[in-house]
Write an enzyme that holds these catalytic residues in place. Structure first.
Site, PDB file in Angstrom:
ATOM      1  N   THR A  47      -8.959 -23.874  -6.660  1.00 35.25           N
ATOM      2  CA  THR A  47      -9.465 -22.992  -5.455  1.00 35.25           C
ATOM      3  C   THR A  47     -10.839 -23.045  -4.842  1.00 35.25           C
ATOM      4  O   THR A  47     -10.623 -23.546  -3.910  1.00 35.25           O
ATOM      5  CB  THR A  47      -8.479 -21.707  -6.234  1.00 35.25           C
ATOM      6  N   CYS A  48     -11.139 -23.350  -6.084  1.00 35.04           N
ATOM      7  CA  CYS A  48     -13.045 -23.482  -5.518  1.00 35.04           C
ATOM      8  C   CYS A  48     -12.623 -24.766  -4.532  1.00 35.04           C
ATOM      9  O   CYS A  48     -13.471 -24.401  -3.656  1.00 35.04           O
ATOM     10  CB  CYS A  48     -14.425 -23.134  -6.416  1.00 35.04           C
TER      11      CYS A  48
END
Length: 157
Positions: A47-48
Site C-alpha cells: 500500500t505504501c
C-alpha cells in the site's frame, strides 16, 4: 498519542544525502514552516508503494499552492532504504526521513508492534505541522488507508 495543538516532540531523524547521512532535529525540520508529514509502516510495502507515497508525489505542487513549504515521509526504516525507495518512486520533492530506532514514532505515540512483519513500526498517518505545532492529524485505523491519503489531506488544508 500526540494531538492537534501539541508541539512535535524533540527527536532526531536521518536522511541520506549526496555527502552521506544527515541527522536533523525536529526543531530543524519543523521550525518556521508549514509541513505535511506522513508516515508509513514500511518502505517498499504494497500500500505504501502503490498508493500512499505516489499520492503525495503526484499532488506535491498542489500542496505548495496551498501554502505547504515541505512534504515529508517518515518510516521506521534506515536512511539507505528510504533513499532507495524515494528514488524508485520519483519522490525527489518529498523529504524521505528515516526513524531507524523508532524513537520519533514512539515519542508521537504512533508506534505499533507488528510482530514478525518487522517489529516496531509506525501507524499509518498524516499530519499538518505549522511551525512545530500539529494543526491537523489523520490517523488510520489498523489495516485502513483513507484519512492519510494525499487527496484527503489536501482537501482538508
Amino acid at each position: 498519542m500526540i494531538a492537534q495543538g501539541q508541539k512535535i516532540p524533540a527527536a532526531s531523524l536521518t536522511q541520506l544525502g549526496e555527502q552521506g547521512l544527515n541527522h536533523f532535529t525536529t526543531d530543524e525540520l519543523f521550525a518556521n514552516k508549514k509541513v505535511v508529514l506522513f508516515a508509513v509502516p514500511g518502505a517498499f510495502t504494497p500500500t505504501c508503494s502503490a498508493a500512499h507515497l505516489p499520492g503525495f508525489v503526484v499532488l506535491r505542487e498542489e500542496f505548495t499552492a496551498k501554502g505547504v513549504d515541505e512534504v515529508m515521509c517518515v518510516s521506521v526504516n534506515d536512511a539507505f532504504v528510504m533513499k532507495a525507495w524515494g528514488e524508485s518512486q520519483n519522490a525527489d520533492r518529498i523529504r524521505m526521513l528515516a526513524d531507524g530506532d523508532a524513537s520519533f514514532t514512539k515519542a508521537l505515540g504512533l508506534d505499533k508492534d507488528t510482530g514478525d512483519f518487522g517489529g516496531v513500526r509506525s501507524t499509518r498517518y498524516a499530519m499538518v505541522v505549522d511551525n512545530g505545532v500539529v494543526t491537523q492529524l489523520f490517523v488510520e485505523e489498523d489495516k485502513q488507508f483513507e484519512v492519510s491519503k494525499a487527496e484527503h489531506v489536501l482537501t482538508n488544508l
